[in-house]
Design a protein around this motif. Structure first.
Motif, PDB file in Angstrom:
ATOM      1  N   ALA A 244     -23.530  22.707 -16.034  1.00 52.94           N
ATOM      2  CA  ALA A 244     -24.685  21.962 -16.534  1.00 52.94           C
ATOM      3  C   ALA A 244     -24.939  22.268 -18.005  1.00 52.94           C
ATOM      4  N   ALA A 245     -24.840  23.533 -18.385  1.00 50.54           N
ATOM      5  CA  ALA A 245     -25.054  23.921 -19.781  1.00 50.54           C
ATOM      6  C   ALA A 245     -23.981  23.313 -20.687  1.00 50.54           C
ATOM      7  N   PHE A 246     -22.746  23.255 -20.205  1.00 52.63           N
ATOM      8  CA  PHE A 246     -21.641  22.688 -20.991  1.00 52.63           C
ATOM      9  C   PHE A 246     -21.862  21.194 -21.217  1.00 52.63           C
ATOM     10  N   ARG A 247     -22.245  20.474 -20.164  1.00 58.67           N
ATOM     11  CA  ARG A 247     -22.493  19.033 -20.295  1.00 58.67           C
ATOM     12  C   ARG A 247     -23.657  18.784 -21.262  1.00 58.67           C
ATOM     13  N   THR A 248     -24.713  19.587 -21.172  1.00 54.95           N
ATOM     14  CA  THR A 248     -25.852  19.449 -22.091  1.00 54.95           C
ATOM     15  C   THR A 248     -25.409  19.730 -23.528  1.00 54.95           C
ATOM     16  N   PHE A 249     -24.650  20.790 -23.712  1.00 58.40           N
ATOM     17  CA  PHE A 249     -24.132  21.163 -25.032  1.00 58.40           C
ATOM     18  C   PHE A 249     -23.292  20.024 -25.619  1.00 58.40           C
ATOM     19  N   LEU A 250     -22.395  19.460 -24.806  1.00 64.16           N
ATOM     20  CA  LEU A 250     -21.536  18.367 -25.282  1.00 64.16           C
ATOM     21  C   LEU A 250     -22.355  17.139 -25.672  1.00 64.16           C
ATOM     22  N   ARG A 251     -23.369  16.824 -24.880  1.00 66.82           N
ATOM     23  CA  ARG A 251     -24.218  15.669 -25.208  1.00 66.82           C
ATOM     24  C   ARG A 251     -24.967  15.896 -26.520  1.00 66.82           C
ATOM     25  N   GLU A 252     -25.517  17.099 -26.683  1.00 64.16           N
ATOM     26  CA  GLU A 252     -26.249  17.408 -27.921  1.00 64.16           C
ATOM     27  C   GLU A 252     -25.320  17.354 -29.130  1.00 64.16           C
ATOM     28  N   GLU A 253     -24.144  17.910 -28.988  1.00 64.57           N
ATOM     29  CA  GLU A 253     -23.185  17.899 -30.097  1.00 64.57           C
ATOM     30  C   GLU A 253     -22.665  16.484 -30.366  1.00 64.57           C
ATOM     31  N   SER A 254     -22.571  15.683 -29.330  1.00 60.08           N
ATOM     32  CA  SER A 254     -22.162  14.280 -29.517  1.00 60.08           C
ATOM     33  C   SER A 254     -23.174  13.538 -30.380  1.00 60.08           C
ATOM     34  N   VAL A 255     -24.442  13.752 -30.103  1.00 67.88           N
ATOM     35  CA  VAL A 255     -25.503  13.103 -30.882  1.00 67.88           C
ATOM     36  C   VAL A 255     -25.491  13.635 -32.309  1.00 67.88           C
ATOM     37  N   ARG A 256     -25.408  14.957 -32.446  1.00 63.75           N
ATOM     38  CA  ARG A 256     -25.440  15.572 -33.767  1.00 63.75           C
ATOM     39  C   ARG A 256     -24.279  15.111 -34.637  1.00 63.75           C
ATOM     40  N   SER A 257     -23.079  15.076 -34.058  1.00 65.99           N
ATOM     41  CA  SER A 257     -21.879  14.753 -34.838  1.00 65.99           C
ATOM     42  C   SER A 257     -21.511  13.268 -34.803  1.00 65.99           C
ATOM     43  N   ARG A 258     -22.236  12.496 -33.976  1.00 66.26           N
ATOM     44  CA  ARG A 258     -21.929  11.072 -33.784  1.00 66.26           C
ATOM     45  C   ARG A 258     -20.480  10.867 -33.331  1.00 66.26           C
ATOM     46  N   THR A 259     -20.064  11.741 -32.439  1.00 64.33           N
ATOM     47  CA  THR A 259     -18.716  11.713 -31.879  1.00 64.33           C
ATOM     48  C   THR A 259     -18.821  11.811 -30.362  1.00 64.33           C
ATOM     49  N   VAL A 260     -18.095  10.995 -29.652  1.00 65.06           N
ATOM     50  CA  VAL A 260     -18.094  11.077 -28.188  1.00 65.06           C
ATOM     51  C   VAL A 260     -17.248  12.284 -27.784  1.00 65.06           C
ATOM     52  N   LEU A 261     -17.882  13.244 -27.126  1.00 64.15           N
ATOM     53  CA  LEU A 261     -17.181  14.461 -26.723  1.00 64.15           C
ATOM     54  C   LEU A 261     -16.969  14.553 -25.217  1.00 64.15           C
ATOM     55  N   LEU A 262     -17.695  13.770 -24.453  1.00 61.93           N
ATOM     56  CA  LEU A 262     -17.681  13.850 -22.998  1.00 61.93           C
ATOM     57  C   LEU A 262     -17.172  12.533 -22.435  1.00 61.93           C
ATOM     58  N   ASP A 263     -16.131  12.591 -21.586  1.00 62.92           N
ATOM     59  CA  ASP A 263     -15.521  11.370 -21.077  1.00 62.92           C
ATOM     60  C   ASP A 263     -15.128  11.534 -19.611  1.00 62.92           C
ATOM     61  N   PRO A 264     -15.682  10.804 -18.686  1.00 60.46           N
ATOM     62  CA  PRO A 264     -16.807   9.892 -18.842  1.00 60.46           C
ATOM     63  C   PRO A 264     -18.115  10.667 -18.847  1.00 60.46           C
ATOM     64  N   ASP A 265     -19.179  10.040 -19.301  1.00 57.16           N
ATOM     65  CA  ASP A 265     -20.496  10.675 -19.330  1.00 57.16           C
ATOM     66  C   ASP A 265     -21.465   9.800 -18.551  1.00 57.16           C
ATOM     67  N   ALA A 266     -21.620  10.120 -17.296  1.00 58.59           N
ATOM     68  CA  ALA A 266     -22.527   9.371 -16.430  1.00 58.59           C
ATOM     69  C   ALA A 266     -23.335  10.366 -15.613  1.00 58.59           C
ATOM     70  N   ALA A 267     -24.478  10.762 -16.147  1.00 57.55           N
ATOM     71  CA  ALA A 267     -25.296  11.808 -15.532  1.00 57.55           C
ATOM     72  C   ALA A 267     -25.733  11.467 -14.117  1.00 57.55           C
ATOM     73  N   GLU A 268     -25.921  10.169 -13.841  1.00 60.30           N
ATOM     74  CA  GLU A 268     -26.412   9.784 -12.518  1.00 60.30           C
ATOM     75  C   GLU A 268     -25.331   9.837 -11.446  1.00 60.30           C
ATOM     76  N   ASP A 269     -24.096  10.016 -11.831  1.00 60.10           N
ATOM     77  CA  ASP A 269     -22.988   9.998 -10.885  1.00 60.10           C
ATOM     78  C   ASP A 269     -22.503  11.420 -10.618  1.00 60.10           C
ATOM     79  N   ALA A 270     -22.845  11.961  -9.459  1.00 61.44           N
ATOM     80  CA  ALA A 270     -22.501  13.350  -9.143  1.00 61.44           C
ATOM     81  C   ALA A 270     -20.998  13.586  -9.174  1.00 61.44           C
ATOM     82  N   TYR A 271     -20.211  12.590  -8.737  1.00 60.50           N
ATOM     83  CA  TYR A 271     -18.756  12.755  -8.749  1.00 60.50           C
ATOM     84  C   TYR A 271     -18.249  12.977 -10.168  1.00 60.50           C
TER      85      TYR A 271
END
Length: 192
Positions: free
Chosen positions: A27-54
């Motif tokens: 959970a911390a890694f996914r949060t970190f990646l999302r924050e860094e994605s916003v900060r750097s304007r770079t997609v770091l997480l693939d796929p990124d679908a928080a609502e999908d547990a799988y």
């Protein structure tokens, strides 16, 4: 059905580093990646679908644009995680996170995907035309040394055949993909 073209090296032929992480770290890694994605304007997480547990257990992440120390802190400086991330950064690859069902753990390893995601995923028909234009048998699985494919891409006849088949843009993307092979002399182009 599709065929994916990618660069492989000798390191892909042997088991690489692997780390086991816990749900809090995930959970911390996914949060970190999302924050860094916003900060750097770079997609770091693939796929990124928080609502999908799988998908929260099965994803790839870009780690090359990030400092190793910042990622290590997320995982409490776990040596196995540092080994995976360091190897991924060295090889310009993403990391893959998945749930290892038989072991009941969450695992991380170096992904087959390049950091920039330059792999070429084509519909089977287009992949066959591409292979034929390169003078290769249109098998759905294969590999060829990078030097050989570079020679073929430099051949004007290959460009003419690609233009006739309407797949010139794929040759250009293949050129970009081949550019990833400069770092390792054992590089080869694989498709499957």
């Amino acid at each position: 059905m599709s065929i994916t073209f990618r660069i492989a090296t000798a390191a892909d032929d042997r088991p690489g580093p692997r780390a086991v992480i816990n749900a809090r770290q995930l959970a911390a890694f996914r949060t970190f990646l999302r924050e860094e994605s916003v900060r750097s304007r770079t997609v770091l997480l693939d796929p990124d679908a928080a609502e999908d547990a799988y998908l929260s257990y099965h994803f790839e992440a870009r780690v090359c644009p990030l400092p190793l120390a910042a990622i290590a802190r997320v995982f409490d400086f776990d040596a196995d995680v540092i080994g995976v991330v360091e190897e991924a950064q060295f090889r310009c690859r993403r990391v893959s996170v998945w749930r290892d069902e038989p072991a009941g753990t969450i695992a991380m390893r170096v992904a087959l995907t390049s950091d920039q995601g330059l792999e070429l995923d084509l519909a089977s028909g287009n992949a066959e035309v591409l292979l034929e234009s390169l003078g290769l048998t249109p098998d759905s699985i294969g590999e060829i040394p990078v030097d050989t494919i570079r020679e073929r891409l430099a051949n004007p006849a290959v460009r003419r055949r690609a233009a006739a088949g309407g797949i010139t843009p794929y040759l250009d993307r293949l050129d970009q993909l081949i550019g990833l092979a400069d770092a390792d002399e054992t590089s080869r182009l694989e498709w499957a």
